[in-house]
Design a protein around this motif. Structure first.
Motif, PDB file in Angstrom:
ATOM      1  N   GLU A 104      36.752  42.064  45.920  1.00 55.38           N
ATOM      2  CA  GLU A 104      35.772  41.004  46.074  1.00 55.38           C
ATOM      3  C   GLU A 104      36.159  39.808  45.217  1.00 55.38           C
ATOM      4  O   GLU A 104      36.786  39.956  44.169  1.00 55.38           O
ATOM      5  CB  GLU A 104      34.366  41.495  45.727  1.00 55.38           C
ATOM      6  N   PHE A 105      35.815  38.633  45.687  1.00 56.66           N
ATOM      7  CA  PHE A 105      36.121  37.424  44.936  1.00 56.66           C
ATOM      8  C   PHE A 105      35.087  36.359  45.243  1.00 56.66           C
ATOM      9  O   PHE A 105      34.432  36.371  46.288  1.00 56.66           O
ATOM     10  CB  PHE A 105      37.531  36.924  45.224  1.00 56.66           C
ATOM     11  N   ALA A 106      34.931  35.444  44.300  1.00 59.32           N
ATOM     12  CA  ALA A 106      33.947  34.375  44.429  1.00 59.32           C
ATOM     13  C   ALA A 106      34.524  33.093  43.871  1.00 59.32           C
ATOM     14  O   ALA A 106      35.216  33.093  42.849  1.00 59.32           O
ATOM     15  CB  ALA A 106      32.666  34.756  43.688  1.00 59.32           C
ATOM     16  N   LYS A 113      33.389  40.242  49.976  1.00 60.63           N
ATOM     17  CA  LYS A 113      33.666  41.621  49.565  1.00 60.63           C
ATOM     18  C   LYS A 113      34.283  42.344  50.744  1.00 60.63           C
ATOM     19  O   LYS A 113      33.685  42.435  51.822  1.00 60.63           O
ATOM     20  CB  LYS A 113      32.401  42.339  49.108  1.00 60.63           C
ATOM     21  N   SER A 114      35.496  42.861  50.546  1.00 60.14           N
ATOM     22  CA  SER A 114      36.202  43.610  51.584  1.00 60.14           C
ATOM     23  C   SER A 114      36.353  45.055  51.146  1.00 60.14           C
ATOM     24  O   SER A 114      36.620  45.338  49.981  1.00 60.14           O
ATOM     25  CB  SER A 114      37.587  43.007  51.837  1.00 60.14           C
ATOM     26  N   ARG A 115      36.179  45.975  52.103  1.00 59.85           N
ATOM     27  CA  ARG A 115      36.360  47.400  51.859  1.00 59.85           C
ATOM     28  C   ARG A 115      37.231  47.968  52.968  1.00 59.85           C
ATOM     29  O   ARG A 115      37.121  47.542  54.116  1.00 59.85           O
ATOM     30  CB  ARG A 115      35.003  48.115  51.846  1.00 59.85           C
ATOM     31  N   TRP A 116      38.074  48.936  52.603  1.00 64.66           N
ATOM     32  CA  TRP A 116      38.941  49.517  53.626  1.00 64.66           C
ATOM     33  C   TRP A 116      39.243  50.980  53.320  1.00 64.66           C
ATOM     34  O   TRP A 116      39.120  51.427  52.176  1.00 64.66           O
ATOM     35  CB  TRP A 116      40.241  48.725  53.757  1.00 64.66           C
ATOM     36  N   ARG A 119      36.275  46.351  56.477  1.00 65.60           N
ATOM     37  CA  ARG A 119      35.163  45.427  56.727  1.00 65.60           C
ATOM     38  C   ARG A 119      35.099  44.391  55.612  1.00 65.60           C
ATOM     39  O   ARG A 119      35.374  44.697  54.449  1.00 65.60           O
ATOM     40  CB  ARG A 119      33.853  46.206  56.792  1.00 65.60           C
ATOM     41  N   ALA A 120      34.709  43.162  55.987  1.00 58.82           N
ATOM     42  CA  ALA A 120      34.480  42.093  55.010  1.00 58.82           C
ATOM     43  C   ALA A 120      33.084  41.533  55.222  1.00 58.82           C
ATOM     44  O   ALA A 120      32.663  41.287  56.366  1.00 58.82           O
ATOM     45  CB  ALA A 120      35.521  40.990  55.165  1.00 58.82           C
TER      46      ALA A 120
END
Length: 332
Positions: free
Chosen positions: A242-244, A265-268, A275-276
């Motif tokens: 995740e980044f902001a 936020k990306s999850r894999w 998914r993002a």
């Protein structure tokens, strides 16, 4: 260029050296490795990916736009650390210039055609606790002019017998591009980055957090920006990133030039499918913007939802999101 000069310095330190003395092995243990701070993007069948190639437009069955954004962001973090850690490894392959019970120093050393003198110091403060600093100065300056451009601390993991485990542990890394920019032949990097990392063991979760302060904006070199990144991976089970940052989400509209607060936020999974979930607020936006996208093992978009434009969505979250059926937004 500063990076080229750093590499030249490492070659100079190596000149005339033989096999490393076992007495300085403990100081090498106290330095971070590339594996400890590397941020890995979603992968397919174990093959590493890069950010090369154009970003795709949103479209079902096309390359996922936010998969590519995730890869690009991980490259940004890795680029900031890889050259630093590669240099440290090259320097410490050889014996230090001076070696004491709790301190090892490589340098000062100056390559024949370089205007910069470098010095790397590693200090042991406990059985598995270390701090280190790489300093530079113009070769004609006094030693009092040395300024730190890289520094950090590390707590090395130990096994049941109390033996240090090289490449495992936790620590912090600080890169001061503003200080490096004052050295001769400096490159155009500015700002600073603070990196915190933890890799307790080969089977435990690994995390990397990075805070970029006033670095140059890739889209507009006249501006400086901040950015926050968080990465976690579980061996053989996938990861999340995740980044902001502040970003103009309407960069194609000259009448909407304000910056929005954007977080992703990306999850894999271990297969690369993922998914993002994206959120943008403020700036020129009248309402909060949320975008959710999923991709398959070939990184092709399978699901898209945009809260402000519901007619542009497609797919089904239950079947197209690799098990990540609910949105999870960044807390940065």
């Amino acid at each position: 260029m500063l990076r080229k000069s750093l590499l030249c310095a490492s070659l100079l330190l190596a000149a005339g050296c033989n096999d490393a003395d076992s007495g300085d092995a403990k100081f090498r243990d106290g330095l971070p490795s590339k594996e400890q701070v590397q941020v890995k993007a979603p992968q397919a069948k174990g093959q590493g990916l890069t950010a090369a190639g154009p970003s795709a437009m949103f479209g079902q069955g096309q390359k996922s736009g936010y998969y590519q954004v995730t890869v690009d962001a991980t490259v940004s973090v890795n680029t900031g650390t890889a050259w630093v850690l590669g240099l440290i490894e090259r320097i410490t392959k050889y014996p230090p210039t001076t070696l004491e019970e709790n301190k090892a120093v490589w340098g000062p050393a100056t390559e024949a055609l370089s205007p910069i003198t470098w010095r790397l110091t590693v200090t042991k403060s406990g059985e598995a606790s270390f701090s280190w600093v790489l300093e530079g100065k113009g070769k004609t300056e006094e030693d009092s002019a040395f300024r730190a451009v890289l520094s950090g601390t590390q707590q090395v993991a130990v096994n049941a017998d109390g033996e240090r485990q090289r490449g495992f542990g936790s620590g912090e890394l600080f890169i001061d591009w503003d200080a490096a920019h004052t050295l001769p032949d400096a490159d155009d990097h500015v700002g600073t980055v603070e990196i915190r990392y933890a890799r307790p063991s080969a089977t435990a979760d690994a995390t990397v957090d990075a805070d970029f302060h006033q670095v140059r904006d890739d889209k507009d070199p006249t501006k400086r920006v901040d950015g926050k990144y968080h990465y976690k991976t579980t061996p053989s089970a996938g990861g999340e990133f995740e980044f902001a940052t502040l970003q103009d989400v309407n960069d194609n509209d000259p009448g909407a030039a304000k910056l929005e607060n954007v977080s992703i936020k990306s999850r894999w999974t271990s297969t690369g499918a993922g998914r993002a979930d994206v959120k943008a607020t403020g700036g020129d936006l009248a309402a909060e913007l949320r975008v959710n996208e999923c991709w398959d093992t070939n990184f092709l978009s399978t699901y898209l939802e945009i809260n402000l434009f519901p007619g542009q969505g497609y797919g089904d979250a239950q079947t197209g999101c690799a098990g990540f059926t609910a949105a999870a937004y960044s807390s940065l």
